[in-house]
Design a protein around this motif. Structure first.
Motif, PDB file in Angstrom:
ATOM      1  N   ALA A 190     -21.690 -22.412 -24.537  1.00 35.70           N
ATOM      2  CA  ALA A 190     -20.660 -22.641 -25.545  1.00 35.70           C
ATOM      3  C   ALA A 190     -19.842 -23.871 -25.174  1.00 35.70           C
ATOM      4  O   ALA A 190     -19.353 -23.971 -24.046  1.00 35.70           O
ATOM      5  CB  ALA A 190     -19.751 -21.424 -25.650  1.00 35.70           C
ATOM      6  N   SER A 191     -19.735 -24.786 -26.110  1.00 35.89           N
ATOM      7  CA  SER A 191     -18.929 -25.977 -25.886  1.00 35.89           C
ATOM      8  C   SER A 191     -17.649 -25.880 -26.706  1.00 35.89           C
ATOM      9  O   SER A 191     -17.595 -25.194 -27.710  1.00 35.89           O
ATOM     10  CB  SER A 191     -19.704 -27.223 -26.303  1.00 35.89           C
ATOM     11  N   GLY A 192     -16.632 -26.575 -26.250  1.00 37.46           N
ATOM     12  CA  GLY A 192     -15.365 -26.521 -26.956  1.00 37.46           C
ATOM     13  C   GLY A 192     -14.370 -25.632 -26.247  1.00 37.46           C
ATOM     14  O   GLY A 192     -14.644 -25.071 -25.197  1.00 37.46           O
ATOM     15  N   SER A 193     -13.220 -25.458 -26.846  1.00 43.76           N
ATOM     16  CA  SER A 193     -12.143 -24.688 -26.246  1.00 43.76           C
ATOM     17  C   SER A 193     -12.268 -23.217 -26.614  1.00 43.76           C
ATOM     18  O   SER A 193     -12.255 -22.862 -27.786  1.00 43.76           O
ATOM     19  CB  SER A 193     -10.791 -25.227 -26.718  1.00 43.76           C
ATOM     20  N   ILE A 194     -12.408 -22.386 -25.596  1.00 43.41           N
ATOM     21  CA  ILE A 194     -12.526 -20.950 -25.807  1.00 43.41           C
ATOM     22  C   ILE A 194     -11.349 -20.264 -25.129  1.00 43.41           C
ATOM     23  O   ILE A 194     -11.197 -20.357 -23.924  1.00 43.41           O
ATOM     24  CB  ILE A 194     -13.846 -20.416 -25.224  1.00 43.41           C
ATOM     25  N   LEU A 195     -10.546 -19.601 -25.916  1.00 42.12           N
ATOM     26  CA  LEU A 195      -9.332 -19.004 -25.384  1.00 42.12           C
ATOM     27  C   LEU A 195      -9.373 -17.494 -25.474  1.00 42.12           C
ATOM     28  O   LEU A 195      -9.911 -16.920 -26.410  1.00 42.12           O
ATOM     29  CB  LEU A 195      -8.109 -19.525 -26.160  1.00 42.12           C
ATOM     30  N   GLY A 196      -8.806 -16.874 -24.449  1.00 40.75           N
ATOM     31  CA  GLY A 196      -8.599 -15.441 -24.496  1.00 40.75           C
ATOM     32  C   GLY A 196      -9.839 -14.600 -24.268  1.00 40.75           C
ATOM     33  O   GLY A 196     -10.931 -15.098 -24.001  1.00 40.75           O
ATOM     34  N   TRP A 197      -9.608 -13.296 -24.429  1.00 41.11           N
ATOM     35  CA  TRP A 197     -10.693 -12.339 -24.261  1.00 41.11           C
ATOM     36  C   TRP A 197     -11.766 -12.546 -25.319  1.00 41.11           C
ATOM     37  O   TRP A 197     -11.448 -12.846 -26.482  1.00 41.11           O
ATOM     38  CB  TRP A 197     -10.122 -10.919 -24.386  1.00 41.11           C
ATOM     39  N   ASN A 198     -13.019 -12.413 -24.926  1.00 38.48           N
ATOM     40  CA  ASN A 198     -14.094 -12.540 -25.898  1.00 38.48           C
ATOM     41  C   ASN A 198     -15.327 -11.775 -25.434  1.00 38.48           C
ATOM     42  O   ASN A 198     -15.407 -11.333 -24.288  1.00 38.48           O
ATOM     43  CB  ASN A 198     -14.447 -14.010 -26.141  1.00 38.48           C
ATOM     44  N   THR A 199     -16.254 -11.640 -26.336  1.00 39.89           N
ATOM     45  CA  THR A 199     -17.553 -11.040 -26.041  1.00 39.89           C
ATOM     46  C   THR A 199     -18.634 -12.053 -26.386  1.00 39.89           C
ATOM     47  O   THR A 199     -18.581 -12.659 -27.457  1.00 39.89           O
ATOM     48  CB  THR A 199     -17.767  -9.761 -26.861  1.00 39.89           C
ATOM     49  N   MET A 200     -19.556 -12.237 -25.476  1.00 36.61           N
ATOM     50  CA  MET A 200     -20.738 -13.055 -25.753  1.00 36.61           C
ATOM     51  C   MET A 200     -21.935 -12.120 -25.836  1.00 36.61           C
ATOM     52  O   MET A 200     -21.984 -11.103 -25.118  1.00 36.61           O
ATOM     53  CB  MET A 200     -20.951 -14.104 -24.664  1.00 36.61           C
ATOM     54  N   GLY A 201     -22.868 -12.470 -26.683  1.00 37.01           N
ATOM     55  CA  GLY A 201     -23.981 -11.550 -26.822  1.00 37.01           C
ATOM     56  C   GLY A 201     -25.190 -12.165 -27.491  1.00 37.01           C
ATOM     57  O   GLY A 201     -25.194 -13.345 -27.868  1.00 37.01           O
ATOM     58  N   TYR A 211     -33.859 -14.944 -31.798  1.00 41.84           N
ATOM     59  CA  TYR A 211     -32.725 -14.447 -31.031  1.00 41.84           C
ATOM     60  C   TYR A 211     -31.525 -15.374 -31.238  1.00 41.84           C
ATOM     61  O   TYR A 211     -31.641 -16.591 -31.069  1.00 41.84           O
ATOM     62  CB  TYR A 211     -33.087 -14.362 -29.551  1.00 41.84           C
ATOM     63  N   TYR A 212     -30.409 -14.775 -31.588  1.00 44.73           N
ATOM     64  CA  TYR A 212     -29.190 -15.521 -31.874  1.00 44.73           C
ATOM     65  C   TYR A 212     -28.107 -15.209 -30.846  1.00 44.73           C
ATOM     66  O   TYR A 212     -27.859 -14.047 -30.525  1.00 44.73           O
ATOM     67  CB  TYR A 212     -28.651 -15.156 -33.254  1.00 44.73           C
ATOM     68  N   CYS A 213     -27.470 -16.249 -30.393  1.00 45.21           N
ATOM     69  CA  CYS A 213     -26.337 -16.117 -29.493  1.00 45.21           C
ATOM     70  C   CYS A 213     -25.068 -15.944 -30.331  1.00 45.21           C
ATOM     71  O   CYS A 213     -24.924 -16.543 -31.401  1.00 45.21           O
ATOM     72  CB  CYS A 213     -26.239 -17.372 -28.627  1.00 45.21           C
ATOM     73  N   ASN A 214     -24.150 -15.146 -29.820  1.00 47.83           N
ATOM     74  CA  ASN A 214     -22.893 -14.897 -30.522  1.00 47.83           C
ATOM     75  C   ASN A 214     -21.729 -14.956 -29.555  1.00 47.83           C
ATOM     76  O   ASN A 214     -21.814 -14.470 -28.434  1.00 47.83           O
ATOM     77  CB  ASN A 214     -22.945 -13.523 -31.206  1.00 47.83           C
ATOM     78  N   LEU A 215     -20.624 -15.536 -30.014  1.00 49.97           N
ATOM     79  CA  LEU A 215     -19.371 -15.571 -29.265  1.00 49.97           C
ATOM     80  C   LEU A 215     -18.278 -15.060 -30.189  1.00 49.97           C
ATOM     81  O   LEU A 215     -18.041 -15.626 -31.262  1.00 49.97           O
ATOM     82  CB  LEU A 215     -19.045 -16.999 -28.819  1.00 49.97           C
ATOM     83  N   ARG A 216     -17.628 -13.978 -29.810  1.00 52.17           N
ATOM     84  CA  ARG A 216     -16.653 -13.333 -30.690  1.00 52.17           C
ATOM     85  C   ARG A 216     -15.359 -13.046 -29.949  1.00 52.17           C
ATOM     86  O   ARG A 216     -15.369 -12.471 -28.863  1.00 52.17           O
ATOM     87  CB  ARG A 216     -17.244 -12.025 -31.231  1.00 52.17           C
ATOM     88  N   GLY A 217     -14.236 -13.471 -30.556  1.00 52.89           N
ATOM     89  CA  GLY A 217     -12.917 -13.182 -30.030  1.00 52.89           C
ATOM     90  C   GLY A 217     -12.066 -12.513 -31.081  1.00 52.89           C
ATOM     91  O   GLY A 217     -12.567 -12.092 -32.134  1.00 52.89           O
TER      92      GLY A 217
END
Length: 115
Positions: free
Chosen positions: A24-35, A93-99
């Motif tokens: 993941a590129s860019g600014s990622i803040l706080g709690w998150n789930t990757m999957g 297969y898809y990557c996911n980043l969720r906050g």
């Protein structure tokens, strides 16, 4: 804006192994789930595995004991180690980043399990 770049898909024989990566590129803040999620032809997208910021993992029953998800928070990268692959694991297969306030998806990478 966050971008997810997946790598590691391709063709593998049944009983083989494969490792997927998603950075993941860019600014990622706080709690998150990757999957990882997957979608086979003619089927709906389904959860494969997720992992939280503190490393709590969750797996679909169909992959428990065969797949392992991990993440490197310093690199904003999630991995999926897939062992004992079966033809029914064939899918995109898809990557996911969720906050709390965001939900990003990768473009997808094809995994084909076939002899």
């Amino acid at each position: 804006q966050v971008q997810l770049v997946e790598s590691g898909g391709g063709l593998v024989q049944p009983e083989g192994s494969m490792r997927l990566s998603c950075a993941a590129s860019g600014s990622i803040l706080g709690w998150n789930t990757m999957g990882w999620y997957r979608q086979a032809p003619g089927k709906e997208r389904e959860l494969v595995a997720t992992i939280s910021t503190i490393g709590i993992a969750n797996y679909a029953d169909s992959v428990k004991g065969r797949f392992t998800i991990s993440r490197d928070n310093a690199k904003n990268t999630v991995y999926l180690q897939m062992n004992i692959l079966k033809p029914e694991d064939t899918a995109v297969y898809y990557c996911n980043l969720r906050g709390f306030s965001y939900d990003y998806w990768g473009q997808g990478t094809q995994v084909t399990v076939s002899s």
